[in-house]
Design a protein around this motif. Structure first.
Motif, mmCIF file in Angstrom:
data_model
loop_
_atom_site.group_PDB
_atom_site.id
_atom_site.type_symbol
_atom_site.label_atom_id
_atom_site.label_comp_id
_atom_site.label_asym_id
_atom_site.label_seq_id
_atom_site.Cartn_x
_atom_site.Cartn_y
_atom_site.Cartn_z
ATOM 1 N N TYR A 72 0.808 -1.218 0.000
ATOM 2 C CA TYR A 72 0.000 0.000 0.000
ATOM 3 C C TYR A 72 0.842 1.269 0.000
ATOM 4 C CZ TYR A 72 -3.935 -3.050 0.903
ATOM 5 O OH TYR A 72 -4.891 -4.021 0.803
ATOM 6 N N GLY A 73 2.144 1.140 0.188
ATOM 7 C CA GLY A 73 3.016 2.298 0.168
ATOM 8 C C GLY A 73 2.999 3.111 1.448
ATOM 9 N N LEU A 74 2.558 2.521 2.551
ATOM 10 C CA LEU A 74 2.478 3.253 3.815
ATOM 11 C C LEU A 74 3.797 3.168 4.572
ATOM 12 C CD1 LEU A 74 -1.046 2.185 5.070
ATOM 13 C CD2 LEU A 74 -0.392 4.323 3.978
ATOM 14 N N ILE A 75 4.201 4.279 5.157
ATOM 15 C CA ILE A 75 5.402 4.346 5.986
ATOM 16 C C ILE A 75 5.035 5.096 7.263
ATOM 17 C CG2 ILE A 75 7.756 5.203 6.190
ATOM 18 C CD1 ILE A 75 7.914 5.112 3.118
ATOM 19 N N TRP A 76 5.285 4.481 8.419
ATOM 20 C CA TRP A 76 5.054 5.106 9.721
ATOM 21 C C TRP A 76 6.420 5.351 10.349
ATOM 22 C CZ3 TRP A 76 1.498 7.516 12.439
ATOM 23 C CH2 TRP A 76 1.634 7.626 13.811
ATOM 24 N N ILE A 77 6.717 6.605 10.661
ATOM 25 C CA ILE A 77 7.985 6.969 11.277
ATOM 26 C C ILE A 77 7.684 7.584 12.635
ATOM 27 C CG2 ILE A 77 10.051 8.406 11.122
ATOM 28 C CD1 ILE A 77 9.748 8.256 8.088
ATOM 29 N N GLY A 78 8.313 7.026 13.668
ATOM 30 C CA GLY A 78 8.119 7.530 15.015
ATOM 31 C C GLY A 78 9.427 7.961 15.637
ATOM 32 N N ILE A 79 9.441 9.190 16.144
ATOM 33 C CA ILE A 79 10.583 9.692 16.907
ATOM 34 C C ILE A 79 10.033 10.089 18.278
ATOM 35 C CG2 ILE A 79 11.877 10.424 14.873
ATOM 36 C CD1 ILE A 79 10.923 13.293 15.400
ATOM 37 N N PRO A 80 10.886 10.360 19.264
ATOM 38 C CA PRO A 80 10.362 10.668 20.598
ATOM 39 C C PRO A 80 9.391 11.853 20.649
ATOM 40 C CG PRO A 80 12.678 10.149 20.753
ATOM 41 C CD PRO A 80 12.348 10.194 19.298
ATOM 42 N N ALA A 81 9.553 12.845 19.806
ATOM 43 C CA ALA A 81 8.698 14.028 19.872
ATOM 44 C C ALA A 81 7.383 13.876 19.114
ATOM 45 C CB ALA A 81 9.445 15.246 19.342
ATOM 46 N N LYS A 82 7.357 13.112 18.032
ATOM 47 C CA LYS A 82 6.153 12.996 17.200
ATOM 48 C C LYS A 82 6.298 11.816 16.253
ATOM 49 C CE LYS A 82 7.596 15.778 13.278
ATOM 50 N NZ LYS A 82 7.201 16.775 12.323
ATOM 51 N N SER A 83 5.242 11.554 15.503
ATOM 52 C CA SER A 83 5.248 10.514 14.472
ATOM 53 C C SER A 83 4.579 11.068 13.226
ATOM 54 C CB SER A 83 4.508 9.274 14.953
ATOM 55 O OG SER A 83 5.145 8.726 16.077
ATOM 56 N N MET A 84 4.779 10.388 12.100
ATOM 57 C CA MET A 84 4.125 10.798 10.859
ATOM 58 C C MET A 84 3.841 9.586 9.987
ATOM 59 S SD MET A 84 7.180 12.516 8.604
ATOM 60 C CE MET A 84 7.546 13.702 9.850
ATOM 61 N N LEU A 85 2.815 9.709 9.163
ATOM 62 C CA LEU A 85 2.422 8.667 8.223
ATOM 63 C C LEU A 85 2.625 9.202 6.819
ATOM 64 C CD1 LEU A 85 1.153 5.845 7.816
ATOM 65 C CD2 LEU A 85 -1.081 6.969 7.811
ATOM 66 N N LEU A 86 3.358 8.438 6.015
ATOM 67 C CA LEU A 86 3.685 8.853 4.652
ATOM 68 C C LEU A 86 3.115 7.874 3.641
ATOM 69 C CD1 LEU A 86 7.472 9.563 5.305
ATOM 70 C CD2 LEU A 86 5.601 11.208 5.379
#
Length: 176
Positions: free
Chosen positions: A130-144
């Motif tokens: 599906y091309g989904l990427i979830w990136i999590g760092i201590p301050a926040k996360s994002m979905l690409l």
């Protein structure tokens, strides 16, 4: 009428008759071929029907599960809700014993994502189908979305990340 004009008219008539006879012969020679094609076309559906009957009689093998396409089971998992900018919401489901996969709920659909190693220490999970990427760092996360090269959700924070950061420093003017 002169002899030359008469001769010319006769040769034109003869040429037209020859062309007409040739076209008629060509039509007759293709007619049996056309009949053979029609007979073959009539036979073909019966052959297709026998193939379809043979396919129907063959036992259907169960499809192997596709981990990236099938929705993951989220029973007995820890759920973490993330509030993102623009009112978007993401929920992450994680098994205590499996740190290499997560289930991600985005837009009322569950996706299974697999951990990808990083050199920065960020948590990165991907679903290549599906091309989904979830990136999590201590301050926040994002979905690409890697297929459309855009952000789906940014500034995603869970309840722990939304808490104000307490500092242990005392104000300078209170020390005397």
């Amino acid at each position: 009428m002169s002899i030359s004009k008469l001769f010319m008219a006769c040769s034109l008539a003869l040429t037209a008759l020859t062309v007409s006879a040739g076209a008629h012969a060509a039509t007759e020679s293709t007619t049996p071929a056309k009949k053979a094609v029609k007979k073959e076309a009539v036979k073909q559906p019966a052959a297709k029907r026998s193939k379809q009957t043979a396919k129907a009689a063959k036992p259907v093998e169960p499809k192997a599960p596709d981990e990236e396409a099938d929705e993951p089971a989220v029973t007995d998992t820890a759920a973490t809700d993330f509030d993102c900018e623009l009112g978007n919401k993401v929920t992450i489901y994680q098994n205590a014993g499996d740190d290499s996969h997560i289930a991600l709920r985005w837009k009322k659909r569950l996706h299974r994502l697999t951990r990808v190693g990083t050199s920065t220490g960020a948590q990165r999970f991907e679903n290549k189908l599906y091309g989904l990427i979830w990136i999590g760092i201590p301050a926040k996360s994002m979905l690409l979305d890697s297929k459309q090269n855009r952000q789906l959700a940014n500034e995603c924070r869970n309840a722990e990340q939304l808490k104000p950061v307490a500092t242990n420093e005392t104000p300078a003017n209170t020390l005397q």
